[in-house]
Design an enzyme around this catalytic site. Structure first.
Site, mmCIF file in Angstrom:
data_model
loop_
_atom_site.group_PDB
_atom_site.id
_atom_site.type_symbol
_atom_site.label_atom_id
_atom_site.label_comp_id
_atom_site.label_asym_id
_atom_site.label_seq_id
_atom_site.Cartn_x
_atom_site.Cartn_y
_atom_site.Cartn_z
ATOM 1 C CE LYS A 11 -13.451 27.987 30.564
ATOM 2 N NZ LYS A 11 -13.401 26.675 31.257
ATOM 3 C CE1 TYR A 51 -14.609 23.349 26.992
ATOM 4 C CE2 TYR A 51 -16.625 24.615 27.048
ATOM 5 C CZ TYR A 51 -15.278 24.496 27.315
ATOM 6 O OH TYR A 51 -14.592 25.530 27.910
ATOM 7 C CG PHE A 59 -16.886 17.771 33.871
ATOM 8 C CD1 PHE A 59 -16.669 18.567 32.752
ATOM 9 C CD2 PHE A 59 -15.950 16.804 34.198
ATOM 10 C CE1 PHE A 59 -15.541 18.398 31.958
ATOM 11 C CE2 PHE A 59 -14.815 16.623 33.408
ATOM 12 C CZ PHE A 59 -14.616 17.425 32.280
ATOM 13 N NE ARG A 87 -2.900 23.286 27.591
ATOM 14 C CZ ARG A 87 -4.195 23.019 27.816
ATOM 15 N NH1 ARG A 87 -5.137 23.722 27.202
ATOM 16 N NH2 ARG A 87 -4.552 22.060 28.650
ATOM 17 C CB THR A 93 -8.051 22.258 34.790
ATOM 18 O OG1 THR A 93 -7.401 22.005 33.546
ATOM 19 C CG2 THR A 93 -9.555 22.303 34.569
ATOM 20 N NE ARG A 104 -8.039 27.646 33.777
ATOM 21 C CZ ARG A 104 -7.799 26.731 32.848
ATOM 22 N NH1 ARG A 104 -6.707 25.965 32.942
ATOM 23 N NH2 ARG A 104 -8.612 26.578 31.828
ATOM 24 C CG ASN A 114 -11.561 26.743 34.488
ATOM 25 O OD1 ASN A 114 -12.352 27.248 33.705
ATOM 26 N ND2 ASN A 114 -10.838 25.683 34.193
ATOM 27 C CG HIS A 117 -11.002 27.039 26.372
ATOM 28 N ND1 HIS A 117 -10.933 25.685 26.611
ATOM 29 C CD2 HIS A 117 -10.663 27.218 25.060
ATOM 30 C CE1 HIS A 117 -10.579 25.076 25.474
ATOM 31 N NE2 HIS A 117 -10.418 25.984 24.529
ATOM 32 C CD GLU A 128 -10.464 24.994 21.091
ATOM 33 O OE1 GLU A 128 -10.622 23.936 21.733
ATOM 34 O OE2 GLU A 128 -9.710 25.910 21.479
HETATM 35 P P1 CMP Z 1 -11.499 24.097 29.762
HETATM 36 O O1 CMP Z 1 -10.045 24.354 29.574
HETATM 37 O O2 CMP Z 1 -12.441 25.076 29.207
HETATM 38 O O3 CMP Z 1 -11.840 22.651 29.168
HETATM 39 C C1 CMP Z 1 -12.814 21.804 29.711
HETATM 40 C C2 CMP Z 1 -13.429 22.356 30.942
HETATM 41 O O4 CMP Z 1 -14.142 21.434 31.720
HETATM 42 C C3 CMP Z 1 -12.343 22.847 31.867
HETATM 43 O O5 CMP Z 1 -11.762 24.010 31.345
HETATM 44 C C4 CMP Z 1 -13.082 22.994 33.184
HETATM 45 O O6 CMP Z 1 -13.670 24.276 33.335
HETATM 46 C C5 CMP Z 1 -14.194 21.968 33.014
HETATM 47 N N1 CMP Z 1 -14.003 20.891 33.985
HETATM 48 C C6 CMP Z 1 -12.988 20.035 34.050
HETATM 49 N N2 CMP Z 1 -13.160 19.196 35.088
HETATM 50 C C7 CMP Z 1 -14.316 19.553 35.678
HETATM 51 C C8 CMP Z 1 -15.022 19.069 36.786
HETATM 52 N N3 CMP Z 1 -14.570 18.023 37.507
HETATM 53 N N4 CMP Z 1 -16.185 19.654 37.109
HETATM 54 C C9 CMP Z 1 -16.643 20.709 36.366
HETATM 55 N N5 CMP Z 1 -16.010 21.214 35.275
HETATM 56 C C10 CMP Z 1 -14.852 20.635 34.954
#
Ligand code: CMP
Length: 140
Positions: A11, A51, A59, A87, A93, A104, A114, A117, A128
């Site tokens: 990211k 997404y 969010f 994963r 996450t 992470r 984070n 993905h 994807e």
């Molecule tokens: P990802 O695995 O890319 O899939 C969805 C993304 O949403 C996740 O990683 C996080 O980066 C993001 N995400 C999840 N929860 C939150 C949150 N509470 N605030 C901001 N971003 C979020």
């Protein structure tokens, strides 16, 4: 165990901090092979499509803004049990809840920024991968 493919994004927060090589080393050390990779800028519509499952989440806007804020590295990873393996390697996450040694825990800044993905299931992995790569860009 089956050989699988999964989709990965390094990211904007990690790409901006020059962590592509460090993250790729962790991926390869975990036994996954990077069979496609390119550095791109994701467009707003592309991020919203990617997404879409999170569209109703509070969010969502922040997530899309972040994912288009700078270059990312998109990848296809291949290996035994690749989806679950990646994963596990990414960790939770929320980096504050991620296990030691995960990407992470090691590199992520926050739940939003984070660093990586990874696909959550075989059907999403296929979808994807197809959004970002054509067949001849993937060399397994
Ligand atoms: P990802 O695995 O890319 O899939 C969805 C993304 O949403 C996740 O990683 C996080 O980066 C993001 N995400 C999840 N929860 C939150 C949150 N509470 N605030 C901001 N971003 C979020």
């Amino acid at each position: 165990m089956a050989v699988e493919r999964t989709f990965s994004i390094i990211k904007p927060d990690a790409a901006a901090r020059n962590l592509t090589g460090a993250i790729n080393a962790m991926i390869e050390q975990a036994g996954l092979r990077i069979i496609a990779q390119k550095r791109v800028r994701i467009g707003r519509t592309e991020a919203e499509t990617f997404y879409a499952v999170h569209r109703e989440r509070p969010f969502f806007g922040e997530l899309v803004d972040f994912m288009i804020s700078g270059p990312v590295v998109v990848q296809v990873l291949q290996g035994e049990n690749a989806i679950a393996k990646y994963r596990d390697l990414m960790g939770a996450t929320d980096p504050s809840k991620a296990a030691a040694g995960t990407i992470r825990k090691t590199h992520a800044k926050s739940i939003g920024e984070n660093s990586v993905h990874g696909s959550d299931a075989p059907d999403t992995a296929a979808k994807e991968i197809a959004q970002f790569f054509s067949g001849n860009e993937i060399v397994g």
